[in-house]
Design a protein around this motif. Structure first.
Motif, PDB file in Angstrom:
ATOM      1  N   ALA A  46      18.388   5.511  12.886  1.00  0.00           N
ATOM      2  CA  ALA A  46      19.496   5.538  11.929  1.00  0.00           C
ATOM      3  C   ALA A  46      20.297   6.835  11.997  1.00  0.00           C
ATOM      4  CB  ALA A  46      18.966   5.336  10.508  1.00  0.00           C
ATOM      5  N   MET A  47      19.606   7.937  12.242  1.00  0.00           N
ATOM      6  CA  MET A  47      20.268   9.235  12.274  1.00  0.00           C
ATOM      7  C   MET A  47      20.732   9.619  13.680  1.00  0.00           C
ATOM      8  SD  MET A  47      20.260   9.928   9.095  1.00  0.00           S
ATOM      9  CE  MET A  47      20.827  11.618   9.066  1.00  0.00           C
ATOM     10  N   GLY A  48      20.408   8.796  14.678  1.00  0.00           N
ATOM     11  CA  GLY A  48      20.862   9.063  16.037  1.00  0.00           C
ATOM     12  C   GLY A  48      20.236  10.294  16.656  1.00  0.00           C
ATOM     13  N   VAL A  49      18.935  10.508  16.389  1.00  0.00           N
ATOM     14  CA  VAL A  49      18.238  11.672  16.938  1.00  0.00           C
ATOM     15  C   VAL A  49      17.077  11.211  17.814  1.00  0.00           C
ATOM     16  CG1 VAL A  49      18.914  13.189  15.038  1.00  0.00           C
ATOM     17  CG2 VAL A  49      16.759  11.918  14.887  1.00  0.00           C
ATOM     18  N   ASP A  50      16.628  12.108  18.677  1.00  0.00           N
ATOM     19  CA  ASP A  50      15.552  11.785  19.609  1.00  0.00           C
ATOM     20  C   ASP A  50      14.198  12.351  19.195  1.00  0.00           C
ATOM     21  OD1 ASP A  50      17.153  10.331  21.374  1.00  0.00           O
ATOM     22  OD2 ASP A  50      17.837  12.157  22.360  1.00  0.00           O
ATOM     23  N   ARG A  59      17.041   1.391   6.233  1.00  0.00           N
ATOM     24  CA  ARG A  59      16.558   0.030   5.954  1.00  0.00           C
ATOM     25  C   ARG A  59      17.003  -0.935   7.042  1.00  0.00           C
ATOM     26  NH1 ARG A  59      17.570   1.569   0.321  1.00  0.00           N
ATOM     27  NH2 ARG A  59      19.720   0.867   0.541  1.00  0.00           N
ATOM     28  N   ASP A  60      18.243  -0.778   7.505  1.00  0.00           N
ATOM     29  CA  ASP A  60      18.751  -1.637   8.579  1.00  0.00           C
ATOM     30  C   ASP A  60      17.954  -1.421   9.860  1.00  0.00           C
ATOM     31  OD1 ASP A  60      20.684  -3.512   9.709  1.00  0.00           O
ATOM     32  OD2 ASP A  60      21.488  -1.777  10.789  1.00  0.00           O
ATOM     33  N   ALA A  61      17.627  -0.171  10.150  1.00  0.00           N
ATOM     34  CA  ALA A  61      16.850   0.121  11.355  1.00  0.00           C
ATOM     35  C   ALA A  61      15.422  -0.401  11.243  1.00  0.00           C
ATOM     36  CB  ALA A  61      16.849   1.623  11.637  1.00  0.00           C
ATOM     37  N   ILE A  62      14.877  -0.471  10.032  1.00  0.00           N
ATOM     38  CA  ILE A  62      13.554  -1.074   9.838  1.00  0.00           C
ATOM     39  C   ILE A  62      13.641  -2.570  10.104  1.00  0.00           C
ATOM     40  CG2 ILE A  62      11.792  -1.690   8.114  1.00  0.00           C
ATOM     41  CD1 ILE A  62      12.356   1.077   6.818  1.00  0.00           C
ATOM     42  N   ALA A  63      14.670  -3.203   9.559  1.00  0.00           N
ATOM     43  CA  ALA A  63      14.831  -4.650   9.707  1.00  0.00           C
ATOM     44  C   ALA A  63      15.179  -5.040  11.141  1.00  0.00           C
ATOM     45  CB  ALA A  63      15.908  -5.151   8.745  1.00  0.00           C
ATOM     46  N   TYR A  64      15.951  -4.225  11.824  1.00  0.00           N
ATOM     47  CA  TYR A  64      16.410  -4.515  13.185  1.00  0.00           C
ATOM     48  C   TYR A  64      16.110  -3.315  14.072  1.00  0.00           C
ATOM     49  CZ  TYR A  64      18.864  -7.908  10.346  1.00  0.00           C
ATOM     50  OH  TYR A  64      19.151  -8.894   9.438  1.00  0.00           O
ATOM     51  N   PRO A  65      14.852  -3.116  14.457  1.00  0.00           N
ATOM     52  CA  PRO A  65      14.444  -1.885  15.137  1.00  0.00           C
ATOM     53  C   PRO A  65      15.064  -1.626  16.499  1.00  0.00           C
ATOM     54  CG  PRO A  65      12.650  -3.469  15.084  1.00  0.00           C
ATOM     55  CD  PRO A  65      13.747  -4.027  14.241  1.00  0.00           C
ATOM     56  N   ASN A  66      15.588  -2.615  17.163  1.00  0.00           N
ATOM     57  CA  ASN A  66      16.126  -2.392  18.500  1.00  0.00           C
ATOM     58  C   ASN A  66      17.637  -2.533  18.572  1.00  0.00           C
ATOM     59  OD1 ASN A  66      13.591  -1.897  19.733  1.00  0.00           O
ATOM     60  ND2 ASN A  66      13.175  -4.094  19.602  1.00  0.00           N
ATOM     61  N   SER A  67      18.299  -2.618  17.440  1.00  0.00           N
ATOM     62  CA  SER A  67      19.737  -2.771  17.482  1.00  0.00           C
ATOM     63  C   SER A  67      20.420  -1.406  17.583  1.00  0.00           C
ATOM     64  CB  SER A  67      20.249  -3.511  16.235  1.00  0.00           C
ATOM     65  OG  SER A  67      20.048  -2.725  15.093  1.00  0.00           O
ATOM     66  N   LYS A 118      23.777   5.785   1.305  1.00  0.00           N
ATOM     67  CA  LYS A 118      24.341   5.456   2.610  1.00  0.00           C
ATOM     68  C   LYS A 118      23.301   5.646   3.715  1.00  0.00           C
ATOM     69  CE  LYS A 118      28.118   6.571   5.766  1.00  0.00           C
ATOM     70  NZ  LYS A 118      29.295   7.398   6.011  1.00  0.00           N
ATOM     71  N   ILE A 119      22.595   6.761   3.669  1.00  0.00           N
ATOM     72  CA  ILE A 119      21.571   7.025   4.669  1.00  0.00           C
ATOM     73  C   ILE A 119      20.418   6.032   4.515  1.00  0.00           C
ATOM     74  CG2 ILE A 119      19.877   8.710   5.495  1.00  0.00           C
ATOM     75  CD1 ILE A 119      21.900  10.907   4.579  1.00  0.00           C
ATOM     76  N   ALA A 120      20.024   5.755   3.281  1.00  0.00           N
ATOM     77  CA  ALA A 120      18.934   4.811   3.027  1.00  0.00           C
ATOM     78  C   ALA A 120      19.272   3.433   3.585  1.00  0.00           C
ATOM     79  CB  ALA A 120      18.650   4.723   1.527  1.00  0.00           C
ATOM     80  N   ALA A 121      20.515   3.005   3.429  1.00  0.00           N
ATOM     81  CA  ALA A 121      20.934   1.697   3.946  1.00  0.00           C
ATOM     82  C   ALA A 121      20.798   1.647   5.468  1.00  0.00           C
ATOM     83  CB  ALA A 121      22.369   1.389   3.522  1.00  0.00           C
ATOM     84  N   GLN A 122      21.162   2.724   6.137  1.00  0.00           N
ATOM     85  CA  GLN A 122      21.035   2.768   7.598  1.00  0.00           C
ATOM     86  C   GLN A 122      19.575   2.715   8.027  1.00  0.00           C
ATOM     87  OE1 GLN A 122      24.100   6.173   8.008  1.00  0.00           O
ATOM     88  NE2 GLN A 122      23.939   5.223  10.025  1.00  0.00           N
ATOM     89  N   HIS A 152       0.775  -1.234   0.000  1.00  0.00           N
ATOM     90  CA  HIS A 152       0.000   0.000   0.000  1.00  0.00           C
ATOM     91  C   HIS A 152       0.811   1.293   0.000  1.00  0.00           C
ATOM     92  CE1 HIS A 152      -3.461  -2.516   0.767  1.00  0.00           C
ATOM     93  NE2 HIS A 152      -2.811  -3.066   1.771  1.00  0.00           N
ATOM     94  N   THR A 153       2.108   1.215   0.365  1.00  0.00           N
ATOM     95  CA  THR A 153       2.894   2.436   0.550  1.00  0.00           C
ATOM     96  C   THR A 153       4.311   2.294   0.011  1.00  0.00           C
ATOM     97  OG1 THR A 153       3.679   1.765   2.744  1.00  0.00           O
ATOM     98  CG2 THR A 153       1.615   3.031   2.655  1.00  0.00           C
ATOM     99  N   LEU A 154       4.965   3.432  -0.120  1.00  0.00           N
ATOM    100  CA  LEU A 154       6.354   3.490  -0.551  1.00  0.00           C
ATOM    101  C   LEU A 154       7.042   4.616   0.215  1.00  0.00           C
ATOM    102  CD1 LEU A 154       8.665   2.723  -2.519  1.00  0.00           C
ATOM    103  CD2 LEU A 154       7.672   4.364  -4.137  1.00  0.00           C
ATOM    104  N   ALA A 155       8.262   4.353   0.699  1.00  0.00           N
ATOM    105  CA  ALA A 155       9.074   5.369   1.374  1.00  0.00           C
ATOM    106  C   ALA A 155      10.431   5.411   0.689  1.00  0.00           C
ATOM    107  CB  ALA A 155       9.240   5.040   2.853  1.00  0.00           C
ATOM    108  N   PHE A 156      10.892   6.621   0.358  1.00  0.00           N
ATOM    109  CA  PHE A 156      12.171   6.761  -0.320  1.00  0.00           C
ATOM    110  C   PHE A 156      12.832   8.089   0.042  1.00  0.00           C
ATOM    111  CE2 PHE A 156       8.771   8.031  -3.198  1.00  0.00           C
ATOM    112  CZ  PHE A 156       9.186   9.252  -3.715  1.00  0.00           C
ATOM    113  N   MET A 157      14.118   8.178  -0.277  1.00  0.00           N
ATOM    114  CA  MET A 157      14.899   9.371   0.030  1.00  0.00           C
ATOM    115  C   MET A 157      14.479  10.526  -0.879  1.00  0.00           C
ATOM    116  SD  MET A 157      16.764   8.111   2.417  1.00  0.00           S
ATOM    117  CE  MET A 157      17.759   9.556   2.758  1.00  0.00           C
ATOM    118  N   ASP A 158      14.340  11.720  -0.294  1.00  0.00           N
ATOM    119  CA  ASP A 158      14.086  12.921  -1.082  1.00  0.00           C
ATOM    120  C   ASP A 158      15.395  13.326  -1.745  1.00  0.00           C
ATOM    121  OD1 ASP A 158      13.650  15.651  -1.917  1.00  0.00           O
ATOM    122  OD2 ASP A 158      11.975  15.747  -0.521  1.00  0.00           O
TER     123      ASP A 158
END
Length: 151
Positions: free
Chosen positions: A80-84, A136-144, A130-134, A29-35
């Motif tokens: 991924a970006m290390g922000v709160d 995607r990794d955070a989506i796959a492993y949300p608590n790492s 590079k940012i997209a990969a980070q 139903h959706t798509l997310a991508f880098m601007d």
């Protein structure tokens, strides 16, 4: 405001796979991508795959799906970006600043600091990848934990 959907707008063409995008998440139903013209590093777009121009035209089922994606991708963006915190915004119609006539949401890893309607300088693909990969990794492993965040 013109609410007629243009099936050849850039986002419709990305959804159909006719134009490239640096995707971070996609489902039925959706798509997310880098601007490609980000307000800041990590700027993402999330859009439904239904053909609507504004939020007010969005069917409820699609609204539920896009909100779920915003939550999933937004959490991953912050990690991924290390922000709160992050900002989510959306424009309805060209009068309000919408530049592509397909409903989409902007996700920023931090506070909204807009000087204009949209950034105008593209960012190079390797930096976006590079940012997209980070993300995607955070989506796959949300608590790492990520020691190599870009913040």
């Amino acid at each position: 405001m013109d609410l007629n959907y243009d099936t050849n707008n850039i986002f419709a063409r990305i959804i159909r796979g006719e134009l490239p995008a640096i995707k971070v998440y996609e489902d039925e139903h959706t798509l997310a991508f880098m601007d490609i013209m980000p307000q800041m590093p990590g700027h993402l777009l999330v859009l439904p795959k239904v053909e609507v121009v504004t939020l007010y035209q969005l069917p409820d089922e699609a609204a539920t799906a896009v909100l779920a994606t915003i939550k999933k991708v937004g959490k991953a963006l912050e990690q991924a970006m290390g922000v709160d915190g992050s900002s989510v915004f959306q424009h309805n119609g060209s009068y309000a600043g919408q530049t592509v006539p397909h409903l989409h949401f902007h996700l920023l890893p931090g506070p909204l600091k807009m000087a204009g309607a949209h950034a105008t300088v593209p960012v190079e693909t390797p930096q976006l990848e590079k940012i997209a990969a980070q993300i995607r990794d955070a989506i796959a492993y949300p608590n790492s934990p990520h020691s190599d965040t870009l913040a």
